[in-house]
Design an enzyme around this catalytic site. Structure first.
Site, short mmCIF file in Angstrom:
data_model
loop_
_atom_site.label_atom_id
_atom_site.label_comp_id
_atom_site.label_asym_id
_atom_site.label_seq_id
_atom_site.Cartn_x
_atom_site.Cartn_y
_atom_site.Cartn_z
N GLU A 152 0.60 -1.07 -0.01
CA GLU A 152 0.04 0.17 -0.02
C GLU A 152 0.97 0.96 -0.02
OE1 GLU A 152 -3.24 1.47 1.59
OE2 GLU A 152 -2.19 0.48 3.11
N ALA A 163 -2.93 8.05 5.64
CA ALA A 163 -1.77 7.79 6.66
C ALA A 163 -0.93 7.50 5.48
CB ALA A 163 -2.65 6.73 8.44
N HIS A 164 -0.06 8.02 5.26
CA HIS A 164 1.07 7.84 4.24
C HIS A 164 2.10 8.61 3.99
CE1 HIS A 164 0.34 4.23 2.41
NE2 HIS A 164 -1.22 4.22 2.70
N ALA A 243 -10.39 7.33 0.93
CA ALA A 243 -8.92 7.69 0.25
C ALA A 243 -9.33 8.06 -0.98
CB ALA A 243 -7.18 7.10 0.74
N GLY A 272 -17.61 0.75 11.96
CA GLY A 272 -17.60 1.54 12.22
C GLY A 272 -18.01 3.33 12.47
N ASP A 295 -7.73 -3.59 7.70
CA ASP A 295 -7.02 -2.30 7.24
C ASP A 295 -5.73 -1.93 8.54
OD1 ASP A 295 -5.19 -0.23 6.55
OD2 ASP A 295 -7.33 1.06 6.23
N ILE A 328 -7.64 9.67 9.40
CA ILE A 328 -8.08 8.23 9.84
C ILE A 328 -6.91 6.92 9.68
CG2 ILE A 328 -9.44 5.66 9.68
CD1 ILE A 328 -11.95 6.89 8.82
N GLY A 330 -5.50 3.46 9.38
CA GLY A 330 -6.26 2.18 9.40
C GLY A 330 -7.34 2.13 10.85
#
Length: 400
Positions: A152, A163-164, A243, A272, A295, A328, A330
């Site tokens: 990923e 979140a990269h 994303a 959720g 994830d 977010i 993961g």
């Protein structure tokens, strides 16, 4: 109340070992009976499954052909869960340095929740580090501990990087693609890619030529470009809707192009947090084939607190993993909880939800020896109660 599990010749107050506790691949036959048995295209209510030598040898509807070794009159018997997108658990992640110890801890954490097959997902890191991690994890893939490696990153859209680390994202030039794919020696089974990047469509085709799944994700691609990526060889969408360019009624974006194609496998994170329950239903009822993924990051199966996802700091509060800016990062999900959320909160029919956690991810990754209750396949099974809690798991015919 009807007990979930009944064992023959068991005195009240005593809990002997489960029948068949002889280790993986045991030759001792084991006959299981349950109130519901979920098969690929039907349900047996009640039904039974016979296991021997680590394989499913027979299954059928109604009462078993002989007294069952284990009876679950109020329970559900389903295939073991398969997680195609997992970054970690138990406090550690696949991007950590001590690869073998880390992988073992993550596998055991999720195995306790019914996941019997797992991919190792890597987040974006410096290219030299990603190559090192791929080579180290490839040994575990070839040894059978992992189903494969999922990259990923680093070929993601800066606009939808999630979140990269933006500074580590790269364009998918052929040399870069060959370097990481070649490092795995066939162990890289899936790659998330933004097809709108320079060279993106060619990279999709190149990834597919390696025999890996090219998954559209972390992308600003529009509907037409996503269709072009599918035509070039993409067969999956990474955590669809998350994303990605948002859907608009005049510009439906990547999500609709993925969900509108019955040849595409659509990942979804049913926790959720990532998706509204109505969107979970939308994805599972779409023409695409839904695939539940976790994830999961390091905090899955661990306490709230501060963690790392690649190079980025993540804070987990009340079971939500986020970067400092609120993005977010993961999840702390297990596939058992994804199944519960999808069925009990989002209203997804149980057989469809089971398929999304078992046979669909198996088909996505072209794993042919598990993911279904079918004679001749590996005896990876989970025993669930009416509330879909995992009470016991069989891995290659042995209790874990």
């Amino acid at each position: 109340m009807t007990p979930l599990i009944t064992r023959p010749d068991t005195e009240p107050g005593h809990a002997p070992a489960l029948p068949g506790d002889a280790g993986p691949g045991t030759e001792t036959p084991l006959l299981l009976a349950a109130g519901t048995v979920i098969l690929p295209d039907r349900e047996y209510s009640p039904g039974w499954v016979e296991v021997s030598g680590g394989l499913i040898v027979a299954c059928g509807a109604g009462e078993p052909p002989r007294p069952a070794d284990l009876s679950l009159p109020a329970g559900i018997l389903a295939p073991g869960f398969i997680d195609a997108h997992n970054h970690g658990g138990g406090g550690v992640s696949f991007n950590d340095a001590d690869t073998v110890a880390v992988a073992s801890r993550i596998i055991q954490t999720h195995l306790a929740h019914g996941t019997t097959t797992m991919m190792a997902s890597l987040v974006t890191a410096p290219i030299d580090e990603m190559e090192r991690l791929v080579r180290a994890l490839a040994e575990l893939v070839h040894g059978g501990l992992l189903a494969g490696i999922h990259l990923e990153g680093p070929w993601l859209s800066p606009a939808h990087r999630g979140a990269h680390d933006e500074d580590l994202l790269l364009l998918p030039d052929p040399d870069c693609v060959d370097r990481l794919m070649g490092a795995g020696g066939g162990a890289v089974r899936m790659v998330t890619i933004a097809p709108e990047l320079d060279g993106g469509l060619a990279a999709v085709a190149r990834i597919a030529e390696y025999g890996a799944v090219a998954a559209v994700g972390h992308t600003d691609a529009d509907y037409d470009l996503t269709q072009a990526a599918i035509a070039a060889g993409a067969t999956a969408g990474t955590h669809v809707f998350n994303a990605m360019r948002p859907m608009h009624h005049r510009a439906p974006g990547a999500a609709l192009a993925l969900l509108d194609d019955p040849t595409v496998f659509a990942e979804l994170v049913a926790d959720g947090v990532h998706l509204h329950p109505a969107v979970v239903r939308l994805i599972t009822e779409s023409p695409a084939r839904p695939v539940f993924v976790t994830d999961a990051m390091a905090a899955a199966g661990a306490a709230d607190g501060d963690y790392k996802l690649g190079a980025l700091d993540v804070r987990v509060v009340d079971g939500q993993a986020r970067l400092e800016d609120g993005t977010i990062a993961g999840s702390v999900l297990t596939l058992s909880h994804a199944l519960q959320y999808a069925v009990l909160t989002a209203g997804v029919p149980l057989p469809l939800a089971i398929r999304a956690a078992t046979q669909n991810p198996a088909d996505l990754l072209t794993i042919t020896d598990r993911g279904r209750i079918q004679p001749g396949l590996r005896a990876d099974l989970v025993l669930l109660d009416a509330d879909l809690h995992v009470h016991a798991t069989l891995l290659e015919g042995a209790w874990v």
